[in-house]
Motif scaffolding. Structure first.
Motif, PDB file in Angstrom:
ATOM      1  N   ALA A   5       0.937  -1.329   0.043  1.00 21.94           N
ATOM      2  CA  ALA A   5      -0.056  -0.054   0.049  1.00 21.94           C
ATOM      3  C   ALA A   5       0.854   1.220   0.015  1.00 21.94           C
ATOM      4  O   ALA A   5       0.628   2.222  -0.808  1.00 21.94           O
ATOM      5  N   GLN A   6       1.927   1.347   0.740  1.00 20.41           N
ATOM      6  CA  GLN A   6       2.909   2.439   0.846  1.00 20.41           C
ATOM      7  C   GLN A   6       3.450   2.468  -0.627  1.00 20.41           C
ATOM      8  O   GLN A   6       3.659   3.634  -0.948  1.00 20.41           O
ATOM      9  N   ALA A   7       4.144   1.403  -1.129  1.00 24.01           N
ATOM     10  CA  ALA A   7       4.726   1.774  -2.537  1.00 24.01           C
ATOM     11  C   ALA A   7       3.606   2.141  -3.424  1.00 24.01           C
ATOM     12  O   ALA A   7       4.123   2.910  -4.442  1.00 24.01           O
ATOM     13  N   LEU A   8       2.572   1.866  -3.349  1.00 30.16           N
ATOM     14  CA  LEU A   8       1.660   2.147  -4.443  1.00 30.16           C
ATOM     15  C   LEU A   8       1.224   3.602  -4.262  1.00 30.16           C
ATOM     16  O   LEU A   8       1.074   4.259  -5.057  1.00 30.16           O
ATOM     17  N   GLU A   9       1.011   4.127  -3.043  1.00 32.77           N
ATOM     18  CA  GLU A   9       0.854   5.623  -2.602  1.00 32.77           C
ATOM     19  C   GLU A   9       2.090   6.320  -3.107  1.00 32.77           C
ATOM     20  O   GLU A   9       1.856   7.300  -3.941  1.00 32.77           O
ATOM     21  N   GLU A  10       3.143   5.893  -3.020  1.00 32.12           N
ATOM     22  CA  GLU A  10       4.349   6.831  -3.597  1.00 32.12           C
ATOM     23  C   GLU A  10       4.556   6.758  -4.729  1.00 32.12           C
ATOM     24  O   GLU A  10       4.762   7.757  -5.708  1.00 32.12           O
ATOM     25  N   ALA A  11       3.923   5.807  -5.679  1.00 33.57           N
ATOM     26  CA  ALA A  11       4.223   5.703  -6.885  1.00 33.57           C
ATOM     27  C   ALA A  11       3.028   6.469  -7.714  1.00 33.57           C
ATOM     28  O   ALA A  11       3.156   7.112  -8.712  1.00 33.57           O
ATOM     29  N   LEU A  12       1.918   6.515  -6.981  1.00 38.82           N
ATOM     30  CA  LEU A  12       0.886   7.551  -7.705  1.00 38.82           C
ATOM     31  C   LEU A  12       1.222   9.090  -7.244  1.00 38.82           C
ATOM     32  O   LEU A  12       0.874   9.828  -8.059  1.00 38.82           O
ATOM     33  N   GLU A  13       1.902   9.335  -6.250  1.00 35.71           N
ATOM     34  CA  GLU A  13       2.523  10.548  -6.072  1.00 35.71           C
ATOM     35  C   GLU A  13       3.329  11.070  -6.931  1.00 35.71           C
ATOM     36  O   GLU A  13       3.455  12.320  -7.340  1.00 35.71           O
ATOM     37  N   LYS A  14       4.452  10.213  -7.579  1.00 34.18           N
ATOM     38  CA  LYS A  14       5.272  10.502  -8.324  1.00 34.18           C
ATOM     39  C   LYS A  14       4.810  10.571  -9.865  1.00 34.18           C
ATOM     40  O   LYS A  14       4.980  11.359 -10.639  1.00 34.18           O
ATOM     41  N   GLY A  15       3.536  10.073  -9.843  1.00 32.08           N
ATOM     42  CA  GLY A  15       2.855   9.950 -11.456  1.00 32.08           C
ATOM     43  C   GLY A  15       2.883   8.498 -11.982  1.00 32.08           C
ATOM     44  O   GLY A  15       3.449   7.516 -11.597  1.00 32.08           O
ATOM     45  N   GLU A  16       2.201   8.496 -13.050  1.00 32.75           N
ATOM     46  CA  GLU A  16       2.144   6.944 -13.593  1.00 32.75           C
ATOM     47  C   GLU A  16       3.311   6.411 -14.228  1.00 32.75           C
ATOM     48  O   GLU A  16       3.609   5.247 -13.829  1.00 32.75           O
ATOM     49  N   ASP A  17       4.359   7.358 -14.621  1.00 30.06           N
ATOM     50  CA  ASP A  17       5.490   6.561 -15.011  1.00 30.06           C
ATOM     51  C   ASP A  17       6.497   6.496 -14.041  1.00 30.06           C
ATOM     52  O   ASP A  17       7.706   6.129 -14.251  1.00 30.06           O
ATOM     53  N   GLY A  18       6.346   6.859 -12.779  1.00 30.61           N
ATOM     54  CA  GLY A  18       7.093   6.504 -11.608  1.00 30.61           C
ATOM     55  C   GLY A  18       8.178   7.745 -11.435  1.00 30.61           C
ATOM     56  O   GLY A  18       9.009   7.558 -10.524  1.00 30.61           O
ATOM     57  N   ARG A  19       8.218   8.738 -12.239  1.00 32.98           N
ATOM     58  CA  ARG A  19       9.381   9.739 -12.126  1.00 32.98           C
ATOM     59  C   ARG A  19       8.433  10.889 -11.159  1.00 32.98           C
ATOM     60  O   ARG A  19       7.331  11.222 -11.523  1.00 32.98           O
ATOM     61  N   ASP A  20       9.278  11.552 -10.682  1.00 34.03           N
ATOM     62  CA  ASP A  20       8.840  12.558  -9.680  1.00 34.03           C
ATOM     63  C   ASP A  20       8.522  13.964 -10.536  1.00 34.03           C
ATOM     64  O   ASP A  20       8.055  15.068 -10.114  1.00 34.03           O
ATOM     65  N   GLY A  21       8.840  14.184 -11.845  1.00 35.92           N
ATOM     66  CA  GLY A  21       8.763  15.322 -12.677  1.00 35.92           C
ATOM     67  C   GLY A  21       9.643  16.402 -12.057  1.00 35.92           C
ATOM     68  O   GLY A  21       9.547  17.290 -12.634  1.00 35.92           O
TER      69      GLY A  21
END
Length: 76
Positions: A49-65
């Motif tokens: 759950a924590q890993a999914l939340e972090e991935a969603l915060e960074k965006g779909e492609d996994g980059r933080d932008g």
């Protein structure tokens, strides 16, 4: 040796299966998670759950932008 899906004799071309159909049924079970062993450890679910939340915060492609790579082509 019998086919693990339908118990018919296996065919040399599709061993251990009897046909392409049974091989595809087995592959679909693997891809769909049908052979997965579920975890009952609560920490596994919390980590996921924590890993999914972090991935969603960074965006779909996994980059933080934050920074862009100048060597990569820019998509518009």
């Amino acid at each position: 040796m019998s086919c693990p899906i339908c118990d018919k004799p296996s065919a040399p071309a599709y061993r251990p299966f009897c046909s392409k159909r049974c091989a595809d049924v087995d592959l679909a079970k693997w891809l769909g998670g049908g052979y997965a062993i579920p975890s009952t450890a609560p920490e596994d679910a919390e980590d996921l759950a924590q890993a999914l939340e972090e991935a969603l915060e960074k965006g779909e492609d996994g980059r933080d932008g934050g920074t862009e790579d100048p060597d990569l082509p820019r998509l518009s």
